[in-house]
Design a protein around this motif. Sequence first.
Motif, PDB file in Angstrom:
ATOM      1  N   VAL A 168      38.445  89.030  52.074  1.00  0.00           N
ATOM      2  CA  VAL A 168      36.756  88.645  51.323  1.00  0.00           C
ATOM      3  C   VAL A 168      35.935  89.472  50.854  1.00  0.00           C
ATOM      4  O   VAL A 168      35.556  90.286  49.841  1.00  0.00           O
ATOM      5  N   TRP A 169      35.493  90.437  51.948  1.00  0.00           N
ATOM      6  CA  TRP A 169      34.907  91.951  51.528  1.00  0.00           C
ATOM      7  C   TRP A 169      35.675  93.210  50.160  1.00  0.00           C
ATOM      8  O   TRP A 169      35.476  93.047  49.161  1.00  0.00           O
ATOM      9  N   TYR A 170      37.009  92.748  51.037  1.00  0.00           N
ATOM     10  CA  TYR A 170      37.781  93.719  49.394  1.00  0.00           C
ATOM     11  C   TYR A 170      37.746  93.492  48.007  1.00  0.00           C
ATOM     12  O   TYR A 170      37.896  93.359  47.000  1.00  0.00           O
ATOM     13  N   SER A 171      38.549  91.993  48.235  1.00  0.00           N
ATOM     14  CA  SER A 171      38.603  91.104  46.512  1.00  0.00           C
ATOM     15  C   SER A 171      37.106  90.708  46.486  1.00  0.00           C
ATOM     16  O   SER A 171      37.216  90.800  44.817  1.00  0.00           O
ATOM     17  N   ALA A 172      36.307  90.735  47.084  1.00  0.00           N
ATOM     18  CA  ALA A 172      34.711  90.826  46.115  1.00  0.00           C
ATOM     19  C   ALA A 172      34.153  92.157  45.360  1.00  0.00           C
ATOM     20  O   ALA A 172      33.991  91.810  44.577  1.00  0.00           O
ATOM     21  N   ARG A 173      34.078  92.597  45.779  1.00  0.00           N
ATOM     22  CA  ARG A 173      34.589  94.207  45.423  1.00  0.00           C
ATOM     23  C   ARG A 173      35.413  94.423  43.503  1.00  0.00           C
ATOM     24  O   ARG A 173      34.905  94.745  42.649  1.00  0.00           O
TER      25      ARG A 173
ATOM     26  N   GLY B 196      27.451  86.700  40.266  1.00  0.00           N
ATOM     27  CA  GLY B 196      27.053  85.190  41.261  1.00  0.00           C
ATOM     28  C   GLY B 196      28.215  84.811  42.103  1.00  0.00           C
ATOM     29  O   GLY B 196      28.446  86.234  43.204  1.00  0.00           O
ATOM     30  N   SER B 197      28.134  83.366  41.891  1.00  0.00           N
ATOM     31  CA  SER B 197      28.511  82.627  43.324  1.00  0.00           C
ATOM     32  C   SER B 197      29.604  82.349  42.567  1.00  0.00           C
ATOM     33  O   SER B 197      30.831  82.265  44.046  1.00  0.00           O
ATOM     34  N   GLN B 198      30.373  82.831  41.544  1.00  0.00           N
ATOM     35  CA  GLN B 198      31.899  82.942  41.066  1.00  0.00           C
ATOM     36  C   GLN B 198      32.730  83.971  41.930  1.00  0.00           C
ATOM     37  O   GLN B 198      33.771  84.428  41.768  1.00  0.00           O
ATOM     38  N   ARG B 199      32.257  84.978  42.113  1.00  0.00           N
ATOM     39  CA  ARG B 199      32.710  86.249  42.789  1.00  0.00           C
ATOM     40  C   ARG B 199      33.691  85.590  44.254  1.00  0.00           C
ATOM     41  O   ARG B 199      34.141  86.011  44.367  1.00  0.00           O
ATOM     42  N   TRP B 200      32.665  84.874  44.795  1.00  0.00           N
ATOM     43  CA  TRP B 200      32.645  84.787  46.077  1.00  0.00           C
ATOM     44  C   TRP B 200      33.480  83.997  46.508  1.00  0.00           C
ATOM     45  O   TRP B 200      34.472  83.758  47.172  1.00  0.00           O
ATOM     46  N   VAL B 201      32.952  82.470  45.239  1.00  0.00           N
ATOM     47  CA  VAL B 201      34.167  81.518  44.977  1.00  0.00           C
ATOM     48  C   VAL B 201      36.121  82.272  45.200  1.00  0.00           C
ATOM     49  O   VAL B 201      36.735  81.407  45.980  1.00  0.00           O
ATOM     50  N   VAL B 202      36.020  83.327  44.484  1.00  0.00           N
ATOM     51  CA  VAL B 202      37.025  83.377  44.878  1.00  0.00           C
ATOM     52  C   VAL B 202      37.536  84.528  45.505  1.00  0.00           C
ATOM     53  O   VAL B 202      38.640  84.709  46.238  1.00  0.00           O
ATOM     54  N   SER B 203      36.942  85.019  46.032  1.00  0.00           N
ATOM     55  CA  SER B 203      36.871  86.181  47.121  1.00  0.00           C
ATOM     56  C   SER B 203      37.495  85.475  48.165  1.00  0.00           C
ATOM     57  O   SER B 203      38.250  85.258  49.440  1.00  0.00           O
ATOM     58  N   ALA B 204      36.705  84.094  48.293  1.00  0.00           N
ATOM     59  CA  ALA B 204      36.887  83.179  49.388  1.00  0.00           C
ATOM     60  C   ALA B 204      38.715  82.561  49.805  1.00  0.00           C
ATOM     61  O   ALA B 204      38.524  82.019  50.536  1.00  0.00           O
ATOM     62  N   LEU B 205      39.182  82.761  48.919  1.00  0.00           N
ATOM     63  CA  LEU B 205      40.413  81.270  47.927  1.00  0.00           C
ATOM     64  C   LEU B 205      41.430  82.755  48.080  1.00  0.00           C
ATOM     65  O   LEU B 205      42.608  82.795  47.686  1.00  0.00           O
TER      66      LEU B 205
END
Length: 57
Positions: free
Chosen positions: A14-19, A27-36
């Motif tokens: 999650v951390w790596y893909s969020a970067r 915003g929140s789109q970044r965290w949705v992609v990172s969680a998946l």
Amino acid sequence: MWPIILLAIYGGGVWYSARKADRIYSGSQRWVVSALWPVLLASNQQFRQNLRRPLNK
């Protein structure tokens, strides 16, 4: 012990893909992609290619 190891791997992903997703999403789109990230890694070739690209910051 295994749940802790799996949680650490998932959290690191999650951390790596969020970067990496910070370049395209905000915003929140970044965290949705990172969680998946496990699903996207298995099913989306473009996601895998974007993860391999270096960060240019």
